[in-house]
Write a protein that holds these residues in place. Structure first.
Motif, PDB file in Angstrom:
ATOM      1  N   ALA A 115       0.826  -1.208   0.000  1.00 41.41           N
ATOM      2  CA  ALA A 115       0.000   0.000   0.000  1.00 41.41           C
ATOM      3  C   ALA A 115       0.860   1.258   0.000  1.00 41.41           C
ATOM      4  CB  ALA A 115      -0.939  -0.008   1.202  1.00 41.41           C
ATOM      5  N   ALA A 116       1.861   1.297   0.853  1.00 43.33           N
ATOM      6  CA  ALA A 116       2.715   2.486   0.933  1.00 43.33           C
ATOM      7  C   ALA A 116       3.486   2.683  -0.369  1.00 43.33           C
ATOM      8  CB  ALA A 116       3.673   2.363   2.109  1.00 43.33           C
ATOM      9  N   TRP A 117       3.973   1.582  -0.940  1.00 42.26           N
ATOM     10  CA  TRP A 117       4.721   1.683  -2.204  1.00 42.26           C
ATOM     11  C   TRP A 117       3.835   2.235  -3.314  1.00 42.26           C
ATOM     12  CZ3 TRP A 117       4.601   0.457  -7.249  1.00 42.26           C
ATOM     13  CH2 TRP A 117       5.799   0.499  -7.966  1.00 42.26           C
ATOM     14  N   VAL A 118       2.620   1.731  -3.405  1.00 39.54           N
ATOM     15  CA  VAL A 118       1.704   2.173  -4.459  1.00 39.54           C
ATOM     16  C   VAL A 118       1.390   3.664  -4.313  1.00 39.54           C
ATOM     17  CG1 VAL A 118      -0.661   1.965  -5.321  1.00 39.54           C
ATOM     18  CG2 VAL A 118       0.716  -0.083  -4.929  1.00 39.54           C
ATOM     19  N   GLY A 119       1.111   4.117  -3.089  1.00 41.83           N
ATOM     20  CA  GLY A 119       0.835   5.527  -2.875  1.00 41.83           C
ATOM     21  C   GLY A 119       2.009   6.401  -3.287  1.00 41.83           C
ATOM     22  N   GLU A 120       3.200   5.998  -2.921  1.00 41.53           N
ATOM     23  CA  GLU A 120       4.393   6.774  -3.276  1.00 41.53           C
ATOM     24  C   GLU A 120       4.620   6.806  -4.788  1.00 41.53           C
ATOM     25  OE1 GLU A 120       6.626   5.568   0.921  1.00 41.53           O
ATOM     26  OE2 GLU A 120       7.183   4.583  -0.970  1.00 41.53           O
ATOM     27  N   GLU A 121       4.372   5.678  -5.453  1.00 47.50           N
ATOM     28  CA  GLU A 121       4.573   5.628  -6.899  1.00 47.50           C
ATOM     29  C   GLU A 121       3.548   6.477  -7.629  1.00 47.50           C
ATOM     30  OE1 GLU A 121       6.070   4.500 -10.716  1.00 47.50           O
ATOM     31  OE2 GLU A 121       6.900   4.756  -8.695  1.00 47.50           O
TER      32      GLU A 121
END
Length: 451
Positions: A115-121
């Motif tokens: 989830a955190a990776w997707v938001g940052e990307e």
């Protein structure tokens, strides 16, 4: 002088192509007859009735830029699930991520590390700092409209004439003269769209200014270029004027990039330097898995955040039990890590350029008053000069001619999107795929003109 196809010949050719389709697809016909016994309209989803031919082609497998049907025919796929498979079918990284996540659990209504990776990307690609997930772009658009009405206290939304933003009630509206009416074909609207929506023509800044001057519009939901009535590009300076007008009237600007993601890794927003308050992106980001996302500026986020942390967040009309599942996030991370990148568009966009050039060459040689339009790795042809508004595009639709062109291509192993004459290109496509379409398109034109 430009040549127009003879309508009697068109009808005769269409009849022949329909007969050929039925003759060449006995197994698909068998399955279609079986499905008709238990599925409404014989299909699991209504749009599947839109394909040319007496019944849909049933798919055996899809990989890369093509698929095989149950009768053993292979196809160059220029539809790609109407952008749902814009990465190409069966992206290996997505298949591996789904397999691995399935063994770790699919949904818990709790976030995963992805989830955190997707938001940052998403922030890196589109520039907006805060994001939420949805199951579909329809859901994301619906949620964004709710947020906009909540934080502005205004009851109406504005959309472009002949837009399409999924199955969102407020957006299924068009202009009939000066009146806002339900879009033709909209089934059972819950309320009169004139009560919920203001509609303005695309590329008309004065009409937008007048509509927003009423002071009752919470947000303008639009595509940077119309795509769902065919590609209608913005006039030079139009989108800058839209941003100025919306800001002056205190109206939030929402860009729906579900289809215009074809412009590049950050959609038209990044490619054209746009500055929306909110942004929606849909199906391509999951590599075929149902997922969408919507982002917002820091200012909008600060106004929305308190409502999401309240005790009644689960009944606010935004969310969904399966939204943001571990499965969807794993698919999105794998897709955005391995596809829809600069290097992918560097392959796909030139293919769309080649498609447009090939079609344009056939049109010019035939002396037809047709036109081909392109946006990034998406291209399509029109049976008219290039329109500037959705209404112009809708008025130019020729259902019988469109059906023939689609069925002619399908019978020769090329699948176009069933809505208008759209072709979408992925890095899996080849020059040979493009040239095959040009050859097939030229054959249809020659047959139409009896040359």
């Amino acid at each position: 002088m430009p040549t127009a196809p003879d309508r009697d010949r068109l009808t005769s050719l269409l009849r022949s192509e329909q007969e050929r389709f039925v003759r060449d697809h006995p197994r698909s016909r068998e399955l279609a007859d079986r499905a008709a016994g238990s599925l409404l309209a014989g299909v699991p989803m209504p749009w599947m009735t839109r394909w040319p031919g007496a019944f849909p082609v049933f798919v055996e497998s899809a990989e890369g830029a093509g698929f095989v049907d149950v009768d053993g025919h292979t196809y160059v796929d220029l539809c790609l699930g109407d952008t749902g498979a814009m990465t190409g079918h069966t992206l290996p990284a997505v298949a591996e991520a789904l397999t691995a996540q399935a063994r770790r659990g699919l949904t818990t209504m709790l976030p995963s590390e992805d989830a955190a990776w997707v938001g940052e990307e998403l922030t890196r690609r589109f520039g907006l700092p805060l994001w939420q997930l949805a199951m579909t772009a329809t859901d994301a658009n619906r949620f964004v409209l709710r947020f906009a009405r909540m934080i502005t206290g205004r009851p109406k939304v504005a959309v472009m004439d002949w837009c399409y933003h999924g199955t969102v009630d407020e957006t299924l509206a068009v202009l009939d003269g000066d009146r806002v009416v339900a879009r033709p074909g909209a089934m059972g609207p819950q309320v009169d769209v004139a009560l919920t929506t203001r509609v303005v023509p695309f590329n008309d800044v004065a009409a937008l200014d007048a509509a927003l001057a009423h002071g009752d519009v919470a947000c303008l939901l639009m595509e940077p270029a119309l795509t769902n009535i065919g590609i209608v590009l913005p006039d030079e300076g139009y989108l800058d004027a839209v941003r100025e007008v919306t800001r002056r009237h205190g109206v939030l600007l929402v860009m729906d990039e579900t289809h215009t993601l074809c412009a590049g890794p950050g959609g038209a927003t990044r490619a054209w330097g746009l500055d929306p308050d909110l942004l929606v992106v849909g199906k391509p980001i999951g590599g075929g898995v149902p997922v969408a996302a919507y982002g917002m500026s820091a200012d909008v986020g600060a106004r929305v955040d308190p409502y999401l942390r309240g005790h009644e967040a689960d009944v606010g009309g935004v969310g969904g039990t399966l939204t943001g599942s571990a499965l969807a996030l794993a698919a999105t991370r794998a897709t955005l890590s391995h596809a829809l990148r600069e290097e992918d568009f560097a392959v796909a966009v030139p293919l769309a350029e080649r498609f447009a050039a090939g079609v344009a060459g056939v049109i010019e040689e035939a002396g037809l008053p047709w036109h081909v339009q392109r946006l990034g790795c998406r291209a399509e042809y029109w049976f008219c000069p290039p329109p500037r508004t959705g209404a112009d595009a809708a008025a130019a639709v020729d259902d019988e001619l469109e059906e023939l062109m689609h069925l002619w291509a399908l019978n020769r192993g090329v699948l176009l999107t069933p809505f208008h004459n759209m072709a979408l290109f992925s890095p899996a496509h080849t020059v040979a795929d493009v040239d095959r379409h040009t050859e097939v398109f030229a054959g249809a034109v020659e047959a139409l003109l009896d040359r």
